[in-house]
Design a protein around this motif. Structure first.
Motif, PDB file in Angstrom:
ATOM      1  N   PHE A   1      -3.120   1.421   4.424  1.00  0.00           N
ATOM      2  CA  PHE A   1      -3.646   2.754   4.113  1.00  0.00           C
ATOM      3  C   PHE A   1      -2.584   3.843   4.108  1.00  0.00           C
ATOM      4  O   PHE A   1      -2.684   4.789   3.329  1.00  0.00           O
ATOM      5  N   SER A   2      -1.555   3.734   4.990  1.00  0.00           N
ATOM      6  CA  SER A   2      -0.624   4.868   4.991  1.00  0.00           C
ATOM      7  C   SER A   2       0.704   4.585   4.290  1.00  0.00           C
ATOM      8  O   SER A   2       1.493   5.503   4.118  1.00  0.00           O
ATOM      9  N   ILE A   3       0.948   3.361   3.866  1.00  0.00           N
ATOM     10  CA  ILE A   3       2.190   3.125   3.128  1.00  0.00           C
ATOM     11  C   ILE A   3       1.907   2.680   1.691  1.00  0.00           C
ATOM     12  O   ILE A   3       2.428   3.244   0.737  1.00  0.00           O
ATOM     13  N   VAL A   4       1.042   1.684   1.531  1.00  0.00           N
ATOM     14  CA  VAL A   4       0.813   1.132   0.196  1.00  0.00           C
ATOM     15  C   VAL A   4       0.000   2.094  -0.684  1.00  0.00           C
ATOM     16  O   VAL A   4       0.400   2.402  -1.812  1.00  0.00           O
ATOM     17  N   VAL A   5      -1.118   2.569  -0.142  1.00  0.00           N
ATOM     18  CA  VAL A   5      -2.001   3.424  -0.958  1.00  0.00           C
ATOM     19  C   VAL A   5      -1.268   4.666  -1.491  1.00  0.00           C
ATOM     20  O   VAL A   5      -1.322   4.937  -2.695  1.00  0.00           O
ATOM     21  N   PRO A   6      -0.551   5.428  -0.636  1.00  0.00           N
ATOM     22  CA  PRO A   6       0.114   6.618  -1.183  1.00  0.00           C
ATOM     23  C   PRO A   6       1.178   6.286  -2.226  1.00  0.00           C
ATOM     24  O   PRO A   6       1.434   7.087  -3.126  1.00  0.00           O
ATOM     25  N   ALA A   7       1.760   5.082  -2.122  1.00  0.00           N
ATOM     26  CA  ALA A   7       2.828   4.734  -3.063  1.00  0.00           C
ATOM     27  C   ALA A   7       2.282   4.323  -4.424  1.00  0.00           C
ATOM     28  O   ALA A   7       3.026   4.272  -5.400  1.00  0.00           O
ATOM     29  N   MET A   8       0.995   4.004  -4.493  1.00  0.00           N
ATOM     30  CA  MET A   8       0.464   3.470  -5.742  1.00  0.00           C
ATOM     31  C   MET A   8      -0.679   4.322  -6.289  1.00  0.00           C
ATOM     32  O   MET A   8      -1.662   3.817  -6.800  1.00  0.00           O
TER      33      MET A   8
END
Lengths: 274, 295
Positions: free
Chosen positions: A184-191
């Motif tokens: 939730f805090s690394i993958v989602v914001p990056a994509m």
């Protein structure tokens, strides 16, 4: 003369006319549906292309029989809830399949892809009986629940997760982040762009869906815009001006969404090109 | 060593945890209906009661004239509309990519617009547009293209033409964008070399562009075939429940009518939907074969 330095050749001129004609054909129905909202039923059918003065009358007619804003709200609510639940659930699944590889899950994914070829029409007949036995007929839950999980969306997201570097996840693990937090805090914001495309696609599918709501929705106040339009088409005398209001309300939100986010929109629709 | 295997187990568990919510929905709304239909297909409904008929529904289907008619319509639409649309989309894309550079972005956007309309909305629009005394007939009468109005919606032949025209209106631009993407992937140096060798534009198209676009052509055909097999909204609304006299009846619409309009016979409707799965399966098989051969 400087102004006409780049003159069109005759061949290009003919092509240009051909293309403009195509553009007029593509655009005409959009313009016509707007004009239609201001005309009396007869002028709509005859195709009188002038703005009339019947808009308020049409608005009153359609709201006397039905409630336009309620249909809009029903459609909107159903689409938004479907996207909200669907994106989280499908993204988690896609992430699980892609970034935690295992033989067992690969086999499950194979089954998912296999059932992708089953047409919707083939599923809805038994599903209707099932929804009826769950006592969910004539509820919005009946429309939302079966469309939350989408194999196509899982596939689309998984393809995109392939590009996310696994090293970043490992670095976060060393820093002590849990798997859910990594997601939730690394993958989602990056994509974000990927999620935007998938959300638009899901929203569009649900906003426009017709077959399944047609089967499950019975009462007027539960209807979505497509169902409302099709039930007006079944009346003996159709107030076309009022109908055009519904057509506009169903079309323009999507049109605006498209013009505002053209790139993500097209990417969402074409997700399977890769 | 011990630590690494427990770490591995932890990751494996996380993987299952992540896919669990989707899998629950998948089981409830996909696998269960599939299993349930295996039971439904052996039943025949009479009002509220039902009886076991075994393969009786399939026997009935073999003798059902309307079913065969509907199936043939699906294939008619596939065989006429899809090549027409794919060809048109390709030509438009090629011209837009090479011939006309002005306003290219604008044309692209405008041609794509029809596919943002919902299937219901555009079916409604076309049905109003194509009434006997409607806009299109009026326009054609005024231009002296025709002497008597065309029965776009109530002549069995023209009703099929109507469906084909409507489908073409909505999907050509959508497919055109696929071709534009495909064309952008072709190296422009190939054309420059051909230009040096003196190849005409038409030769360039047949010898360079067309062969390189074959994957896009196949992709367009595959997606359109799937869509046409499931054709429902247009015949239900645009040509008013598959009319006139079942002239635009499709398999999907016939399934719906068997279950919800005519007899409430879910057994027979299930049997009919098995045919759809079968046809979709065969088509998918052919598509995969063809795509593999290309590679």
């Amino acid at each position: 003369m400087a102004m006409v330095r780049r003159r069109l050749s005759p061949a290009k001129f003919i092509l240009m006319i051909f293309f403009v004609a195509g553009a007029v054909i593509s655009l005409f129905p959009f313009i016509w549906m707007v004009i239609g909202t201001t005309q009396n039923p007869n002028d709509v059918v005859m195709g009188k292309l002038a703005i009339g003065d019947q808009f308020m009358k049409n608005w009153e007619w359609i709201n006397k029989t039905y409630s336009v804003l309620l249909f809009f709200w029903n459609s909107f609510k159903i689409a938004i809830v479907t996207v909200g639940l669907g994106i989280v659930i499908n993204a988690l699944a896609a992430f699980g399949f892609e970034k935690y590889p295992s033989k067992g899950r690969d086999r499950v994914f194979g089954i998912l892809l296999l059932t992708l070829i089953i047409p919707q029409m083939a599923i809805v007949i038994p599903m209707f009986r099932q929804i009826a036995s769950m006592r969910l007929l004539n509820t919005h839950t009946a429309i939302i629940l079966p469309s939350v999980m989408s194999v196509f969306i899982i596939f689309f997201l998984r393809q995109n997760f392939k590009m996310f570097p696994t090293e970043i996840m490992e670095a976060a693990r060393v820093d002590g982040a849990g798997e859910t937090r990594i997601f939730f805090s690394i993958v989602v914001p990056a994509m974000k762009a990927t999620f935007a495309s998938a959300s638009i696609y899901m929203f569009l599918m649900q906003w426009n869906s017709y077959l399944w709501p047609l089967m499950t929705i019975l009462s007027d106040e539960m209807k979505t815009l497509p169902i409302a339009m099709s039930s007006i088409m079944r009346m003996y005398t159709i107030e076309y001006g009022g109908l055009m209001i519904l057509v506009c309300i169903s079309t323009f939100p999507i049109l605006i969404l498209f013009l505002a986010m053209q790139r993500q929109f097209v990417q969402g629709l074409m997700g399977s090109v890769k | 060593m011990k630590k690494s295997s427990s770490y591995h187990r932890y990751l494996n568990r996380t993987g299952w945890r992540f896919i669990t919510p989707a899998m629950i929905l998948y089981i409830v709304f996909m696998l269960y209906p599939i299993m349930y239909s295996l039971f439904l297909v052996t039943q025949k409904w009479r009002g509220m009661s039902r009886e076991f008929v075994g393969l009786g529904n399939f026997v009935r289907m073999a003798q059902d004239q309307i079913f065969w008619k509907a199936l043939s319509h699906n294939f008619i639409f596939m065989l006429i509309q899809i090549p027409l649309m794919v060809f048109l989309a390709m030509i438009l894309a090629v011209i837009l990519n090479q011939g006309i550079r002005r306003f290219r972005g604008l044309f692209r956007t405008v041609y794509f617009l029809p596919c943002v309309t919902s299937l219901v909305a555009y079916s409604v629009l076309f049905r109003i547009l194509l009434q006997s005394n409607g806009l299109l007939n009026n326009l054609m009468l005024n231009l002296h293209l025709i002497d008597t109005p065309i029965g776009w919606l109530n002549n069995p032949f023209w009703a099929k033409v109507t469906i084909i025209l409507a489908l073409t209106w909505r999907w050509t631009g959508y497919n055109m964008v696929f071709f534009l993407v495909g064309l952008q992937n072709i190296d422009s140096e190939i054309y420059e070399a051909a230009e040096v060798d003196g190849a005409s534009k038409i030769r360039q198209f047949f010898n360079i562009t067309l062969p390189l676009l074959i994957p896009v052509i196949l992709f367009s055909m595959v997606t359109s075939t799937n869509g046409t097999m499931q054709l429902f909204d247009e015949p239900n609304i645009l040509t008013n429940e598959g009319g006139p006299a079942n002239a635009t009846m499709t398999v999907a619409l016939y399934i719906y009518r068997q279950a919800f309009v005519l007899n409430s016979d879910f057994g027979y409707a299930s049997a009919l939907s098995y045919v759809m799965v079968l046809v979709a399966g065969v088509l998918a098989f052919i598509q995969i074969k063809v795509l593999k051969e290309r590679k």
